[in-house]
Design a protein around this motif. Structure first.
Motif, mmCIF file in Angstrom:
data_model
loop_
_atom_site.group_PDB
_atom_site.id
_atom_site.type_symbol
_atom_site.label_atom_id
_atom_site.label_comp_id
_atom_site.label_asym_id
_atom_site.label_seq_id
_atom_site.Cartn_x
_atom_site.Cartn_y
_atom_site.Cartn_z
ATOM 1 N N GLU A 285 0.813 -1.210 0.000
ATOM 2 C CA GLU A 285 0.000 0.000 0.000
ATOM 3 C C GLU A 285 0.854 1.272 0.000
ATOM 4 O O GLU A 285 0.427 2.318 -0.449
ATOM 5 C CB GLU A 285 -0.933 0.022 1.217
ATOM 6 N N ASP A 286 2.085 1.184 0.524
ATOM 7 C CA ASP A 286 2.954 2.354 0.630
ATOM 8 C C ASP A 286 3.981 2.458 -0.485
ATOM 9 O O ASP A 286 4.528 3.530 -0.730
ATOM 10 C CB ASP A 286 3.708 2.334 1.970
ATOM 11 N N LEU A 287 4.279 1.349 -1.138
ATOM 12 C CA LEU A 287 5.376 1.312 -2.102
ATOM 13 C C LEU A 287 5.239 2.356 -3.204
ATOM 14 O O LEU A 287 6.167 3.127 -3.455
ATOM 15 C CB LEU A 287 5.509 -0.079 -2.725
ATOM 16 N N LEU A 288 4.098 2.420 -3.870
ATOM 17 C CA LEU A 288 3.953 3.381 -4.962
ATOM 18 C C LEU A 288 3.953 4.815 -4.471
ATOM 19 O O LEU A 288 4.428 5.707 -5.164
ATOM 20 C CB LEU A 288 2.699 3.086 -5.788
ATOM 21 N N LYS A 289 3.458 5.050 -3.270
ATOM 22 C CA LYS A 289 3.511 6.401 -2.698
ATOM 23 C C LYS A 289 4.961 6.834 -2.515
ATOM 24 O O LYS A 289 5.326 7.962 -2.820
ATOM 25 C CB LYS A 289 2.778 6.452 -1.354
ATOM 26 N N ILE A 290 5.781 5.916 -2.010
ATOM 27 C CA ILE A 290 7.207 6.214 -1.792
ATOM 28 C C ILE A 290 7.903 6.472 -3.121
ATOM 29 O O ILE A 290 8.620 7.452 -3.286
ATOM 30 C CB ILE A 290 7.892 5.051 -1.034
ATOM 31 N N LEU A 291 7.689 5.582 -4.095
ATOM 32 C CA LEU A 291 8.353 5.719 -5.384
ATOM 33 C C LEU A 291 7.872 6.941 -6.161
ATOM 34 O O LEU A 291 8.653 7.598 -6.839
ATOM 35 C CB LEU A 291 8.174 4.448 -6.206
ATOM 36 N N ALA A 292 6.584 7.249 -6.059
ATOM 37 C CA ALA A 292 6.031 8.390 -6.798
ATOM 38 C C ALA A 292 6.641 9.713 -6.350
ATOM 39 O O ALA A 292 6.618 10.693 -7.093
ATOM 40 C CB ALA A 292 4.521 8.430 -6.637
ATOM 41 N N GLN A 293 7.219 9.756 -5.177
ATOM 42 C CA GLN A 293 7.864 10.968 -4.679
ATOM 43 C C GLN A 293 9.291 11.118 -5.197
ATOM 44 O O GLN A 293 9.906 12.163 -5.022
ATOM 45 C CB GLN A 293 7.863 10.972 -3.153
ATOM 46 N N GLN A 294 9.811 10.081 -5.845
ATOM 47 C CA GLN A 294 11.178 10.113 -6.359
ATOM 48 C C GLN A 294 11.228 10.826 -7.708
ATOM 49 O O GLN A 294 10.354 10.619 -8.549
ATOM 50 C CB GLN A 294 11.724 8.689 -6.519
ATOM 51 N N PRO A 295 12.254 11.642 -7.942
ATOM 52 C CA PRO A 295 12.397 12.291 -9.256
ATOM 53 C C PRO A 295 12.490 11.246 -10.364
ATOM 54 O O PRO A 295 13.173 10.237 -10.214
ATOM 55 C CB PRO A 295 13.711 13.062 -9.134
ATOM 56 N N GLY A 296 11.789 11.476 -11.451
ATOM 57 C CA GLY A 296 11.869 10.594 -12.611
ATOM 58 C C GLY A 296 10.868 9.459 -12.631
ATOM 59 O O GLY A 296 10.735 8.774 -13.645
ATOM 60 N N PHE A 297 10.146 9.216 -11.537
ATOM 61 C CA PHE A 297 9.146 8.147 -11.516
ATOM 62 C C PHE A 297 7.973 8.570 -12.389
ATOM 63 O O PHE A 297 7.497 9.690 -12.321
ATOM 64 C CB PHE A 297 8.672 7.885 -10.088
ATOM 65 N N ILE A 298 7.468 7.645 -13.236
ATOM 66 C CA ILE A 298 6.358 7.974 -14.135
ATOM 67 C C ILE A 298 5.092 7.246 -13.707
ATOM 68 O O ILE A 298 4.080 7.874 -13.419
ATOM 69 C CB ILE A 298 6.711 7.653 -15.599
#
Length: 147
Positions: free
Chosen positions: A99-112
């Motif tokens: 549930e948290d993984l995409l939230k964490i990754l979406a905050q990273q520069p370059g994540f689409i």
């Protein structure tokens, strides 16, 4: 660099999950319905990554890992700009709950865009699609759990 202001982004994520154990996966990457060969194989027993470079500023990756908090695998696929989104960012999120993984990754520069699921049985899968603009070629990745 992509023209972000004029870019139309369409993302499609499909997941299918049931409780799981460590497994083997086959991932396929395609462009406008034409699959790239060979397919990528990975196991969840180590931090393995299947990766496809579509352009200097666009890649797709999938990871499978045994999620320590639960007796099942975590399978995830992403599209990202490799000039901004690092492999360390990808690895840092894999031990987070689904549930948290995409939230964490979406905050990273370059994540689409990305999709994540927990898997258990043969046939469980994750599918992520990306369309940069109207008329552009549709890109997608699918990873399926194997027997």
């Amino acid at each position: 660099m992509w023209p972000y202001k004029s870019m139309l982004l369409a993302a499609f994520v499909t997941v299918n999950a049931i409780p799981a154990h460590a497994g083997k996966y086959i991932c396929s990457f395609s462009k406008s319905g034409i699959e790239f060969r060979p397919r990528c194989q990975m196991e969840s027993t180590g931090m393995q990554i299947c990766r496809k470079v579509f352009a200097p500023t666009l890649e797709s990756s999938c990871t499978a890992s045994v999620f320590p908090a639960e007796p099942r695998d975590q399978l995830a696929c992403y599209f990202f700009n490799p000039q901004k989104f690092t492999e360390d960012a990808l690895k840092s999120g894999t031990q987070s709950p689904r549930e948290d993984l995409l939230k964490i990754l979406a905050q990273q520069p370059g994540f689409i865009v990305g999709g994540v699921t927990n898997t258990s049985t043969d046939g469980n899968f994750v599918n992520v699609g990306y369309l940069e603009a109207t008329g552009a070629e549709f890109l997608d990745v699918t990873c399926i759990r194997q027997p």
